[in-house]
Design an enzyme around this catalytic site. Sequence first.
Site, PDB file in Angstrom:
ATOM      1  N   ARG A 257       0.855  -1.182   0.000  1.00 53.03           N
ATOM      2  CA  ARG A 257       0.000   0.000   0.000  1.00 53.03           C
ATOM      3  C   ARG A 257       0.889   1.230   0.000  1.00 53.03           C
ATOM      4  NH1 ARG A 257      -3.043  -3.007  -1.476  1.00 53.03           N
ATOM      5  NH2 ARG A 257      -4.835  -3.937  -0.482  1.00 53.03           N
TER       6      ARG A 257
ATOM      7  N   GLU B 274      -2.347   8.260  -3.863  1.00 50.20           N
ATOM      8  CA  GLU B 274      -3.023   7.790  -5.074  1.00 50.20           C
ATOM      9  C   GLU B 274      -4.341   8.529  -5.267  1.00 50.20           C
ATOM     10  OE1 GLU B 274      -3.225   3.551  -4.441  1.00 50.20           O
ATOM     11  OE2 GLU B 274      -1.241   3.285  -5.262  1.00 50.20           O
TER      12      GLU B 274
ATOM     13  N   HIS C 125      -0.465  -0.706 -10.449  1.00 54.29           N
ATOM     14  CA  HIS C 125      -0.874  -1.744  -9.509  1.00 54.29           C
ATOM     15  C   HIS C 125      -2.247  -2.251  -9.946  1.00 54.29           C
ATOM     16  CE1 HIS C 125      -1.134  -3.792  -5.618  1.00 54.29           C
ATOM     17  NE2 HIS C 125      -2.392  -3.404  -5.573  1.00 54.29           N
TER      18      HIS C 125
END
Length: 172
Positions: free
Chosen positions: A85, A114, A132
């Site tokens: 993360r 993000e 990702h």
Amino acid sequence: MSNRVSTIARKAYACFGMKIYYQDLYRKSKEQEQAINASFCETLDELLAISDCVVLATPFGGSKLITKETLARFKKGSKFVNIARGSLVDESALVDALKSGHLSAAGLDVHENEPNVNKDLTQMRNVTLTAHTAGGAAETQIGFERLSMENIQRVLTGQEALTPVNKQLMKK
């Protein structure tokens, strides 16, 4: 070590002969460790001090795991990969560690803020940034496709892409 991490460790060991060190809440069985010649580290500090490359693959635990302080405990010249993360990493501290040479390289497919990517990281030649997409739902894939098409349409009509990649290579 989760199944995903175990797979990464098996491949790194089999393909590159890497010595595998790991730190986790639960130690793997002796058989699992022996299969890839893995060594368990009791603490994160122990792992960071001896590893040439650290792969972060853990669920979010509520706070940053990689900070200025933890980066200082990485082995000098080591590499860092985050597939967990983005919110686990202080990217400003990561940029500083890369610029100073304390870390030699980084690979990220997740980002602290993000969907925004740290501008400094996008300009560094010792950083690899990828998308990702692990475990993406159908809606996520549709969203990626829509965004890709919007980017293409904008570029073809002379506008700036919404999410440019390698913008420095594009002719103006």
